[in-house]
Design an enzyme around this catalytic site. Structure first.
Site, mmCIF file in Angstrom:
data_model
loop_
_atom_site.group_PDB
_atom_site.id
_atom_site.type_symbol
_atom_site.label_atom_id
_atom_site.label_comp_id
_atom_site.label_asym_id
_atom_site.label_seq_id
_atom_site.Cartn_x
_atom_site.Cartn_y
_atom_site.Cartn_z
ATOM 1 N N THR A 89 -5.230 7.930 -5.763
ATOM 2 C CA THR A 89 -5.303 8.108 -4.309
ATOM 3 C C THR A 89 -4.519 9.355 -3.902
ATOM 4 O OG1 THR A 89 -5.440 5.724 -4.081
ATOM 5 C CG2 THR A 89 -4.887 6.942 -2.097
ATOM 6 N N GLU A 98 0.832 -1.214 0.000
ATOM 7 C CA GLU A 98 0.000 0.000 0.000
ATOM 8 C C GLU A 98 0.861 1.258 0.000
ATOM 9 O OE1 GLU A 98 -2.624 -1.177 -1.087
ATOM 10 O OE2 GLU A 98 -4.108 -0.426 0.315
HETATM 11 P P1 ADP Z 1 -7.258 1.489 -5.202
HETATM 12 O O1 ADP Z 1 -7.806 2.626 -4.374
HETATM 13 O O2 ADP Z 1 -8.316 0.901 -6.091
HETATM 14 O O3 ADP Z 1 -6.510 0.470 -4.412
HETATM 15 P P2 ADP Z 1 -4.863 2.829 -5.688
HETATM 16 O O4 ADP Z 1 -4.866 4.132 -6.418
HETATM 17 O O5 ADP Z 1 -4.679 2.799 -4.210
HETATM 18 O O6 ADP Z 1 -6.190 2.076 -6.139
HETATM 19 O O7 ADP Z 1 -3.704 1.884 -6.243
HETATM 20 C C1 ADP Z 1 -3.454 1.761 -7.559
HETATM 21 C C2 ADP Z 1 -2.002 2.140 -7.832
HETATM 22 O O8 ADP Z 1 -1.142 1.063 -7.472
HETATM 23 C C3 ADP Z 1 -1.806 2.395 -9.306
HETATM 24 O O9 ADP Z 1 -0.909 3.463 -9.447
HETATM 25 C C4 ADP Z 1 -1.166 1.115 -9.803
HETATM 26 O O10 ADP Z 1 -0.337 1.313 -10.928
HETATM 27 C C5 ADP Z 1 -0.349 0.652 -8.601
HETATM 28 N N1 ADP Z 1 -0.144 -0.815 -8.573
HETATM 29 C C6 ADP Z 1 1.024 -1.451 -8.571
HETATM 30 N N2 ADP Z 1 0.843 -2.788 -8.545
HETATM 31 C C7 ADP Z 1 -0.492 -2.996 -8.526
HETATM 32 C C8 ADP Z 1 -1.304 -4.168 -8.487
HETATM 33 N N3 ADP Z 1 -0.781 -5.395 -8.491
HETATM 34 N N4 ADP Z 1 -2.637 -4.005 -8.450
HETATM 35 C C9 ADP Z 1 -3.181 -2.768 -8.461
HETATM 36 N N5 ADP Z 1 -2.470 -1.626 -8.492
HETATM 37 C C10 ADP Z 1 -1.120 -1.724 -8.528
#
Ligand code: ADP
Length: 307
Positions: free
Chosen positions: A181, A128
């Site tokens: 985010t 995260e």
């Molecule tokens: P959510 O709120 O849906 O979790 P986030 O914005 O917190 O979405 O996270 C997405 C970010 O994490 C994006 O920038 C994405 O490129 C990165 N990321 C890296 N690896 C992954 C993964 N395995 N799954 C999802 N997002 C990923």
């Protein structure tokens, strides 16, 4: 056991009054992962289907979470990870958390469970941190533990799983715009007034009490956010109308899912949740905005092995 296939559920964080501390686990939305032992040490992401995400271990949240775990346990072999994404990145329903939590859960199973699910939260939080710059646990905790979770503290980590009423359902609509985010965090203020803080902690207490006593009315009255929602909701197309429509159609409460743009509503019973889904969908149809919609019972189990 050398290979494992797992279901990694989507999650709703914040839940109106519980910014950064509350979350719940969904049953019908989620990714799948296949993890296998390999003779080569270390972690490799070998396949990603359904999303354009980095394959490099250090740039993918699954890889980063897995590496954090391997720092704490000796192995003379490594792991290959395949990710089958259904949850879109940046949707606000825990896309990064599903991968971070899934990686550490799967590896833990293949190692014979040296860690408890609660202990795995700490490793998943490192994923995260890569996704949002902040090692928060409000999505990875419900993904790993299931049900509702309260992150009372992250340092030291203190997570409480909260009993959820059996008839509670969630409806989540995801307008197809990406809201990072980091952008959703940048609109927040660093200070809050005492009056708002008092309202907010009254509601957090009310929500927890309502969940334990299965008092749906109290849950509804407590799903209110004085602090974050007024600032963030302007980033989400049609937010006020969607929320009001959900309430008019029987929702107990409604708000931003995680950092958005998804919007959730909680309701009593599946019928109510489906009615809300239909009404929410109609708003985005009228606006000509593509969307995805999920209706789900609360998933009390969390991540699980799929046969
Ligand atoms: P959510 O709120 O849906 O979790 P986030 O914005 O917190 O979405 O996270 C997405 C970010 O994490 C994006 O920038 C994405 O490129 C990165 N990321 C890296 N690896 C992954 C993964 N395995 N799954 C999802 N997002 C990923």
């Amino acid at each position: 056991m050398n290979t494992i296939k797992i279901f990694c559920p989507a999650t709703i964080a914040n839940l109106s009054c519980g910014f950064d501390v509350l979350g719940l686990c969904l049953e019908t939305a989620g990714d799948e992962m296949i993890i296998r032992k390999s003779s080569e040490k270390g972690i490799r992401i070998t396949k990603i289907i359904g999303a354009d995400l980095p394959m490099e271990t250090e740039k993918n949240v699954a890889g980063v979470a897995a590496l954090a775990m391997l720092e704490k346990v000796e192995t003379d072999f490594g792991f290959e990870i395949e990710i089958y994404k259904n949850i879109k990145a940046g949707s606000g329903i825990g896309s990064s958390a599903a991968s971070s939590a899934g990686a550490v859960f799967g590896i833990n199973e293949l190692l014979g469970r040296p860690f408890t699910r609660k202990e795995l939260v700490l490793f998943a939080m490192q994923g995260e941190k890569l996704a949002s710059g902040n090692a928060h646990a409000d999505n990875v905790a419900p993904a790993l533990l299931g049900g509702f979770t309260l992150v009372r503290s992250t340092n030291p980590l203190d997570i409480i799983k909260i009993k959820s009423p059996s008839e509670l359902y969630a409806t989540v609509v995801h307008p197809q715009i990406e809201l990072r985010t980091s952008d959703a965090r940048s609109v927040l203020k660093q200070t809050v007034s005492l009056t708002s803080a008092i309202t907010q902690w009254g509601n957090v207490g009310g929500l927890i009490a309502g969940l334990y006593t299965e008092d749906y009315e109290l849950i509804g009255r407590s799903l209110h956010d004085e602090i974050i929602e007024p600032l963030r909701s302007v980033l989400i197309p049609g937010f006020d109308l969607i929320k009001q429509t959900a309430l008019d159609n029987g929702a107990l409460g409604s708000g931003i899912s995680g950092s958005g743009p998804s919007i959730f509503a909680l309701s009593k019973g599946k019928k109510a949740a489906e009615k809300i889904a239909k009404a929410m969908s109609q708003i985005y149809k009228n606006m000509d905005l593509p969307y995805e919609i999920h209706v789900s019972k609360i998933n009390d189990e969390g991540i699980k092995v799929v046969i």
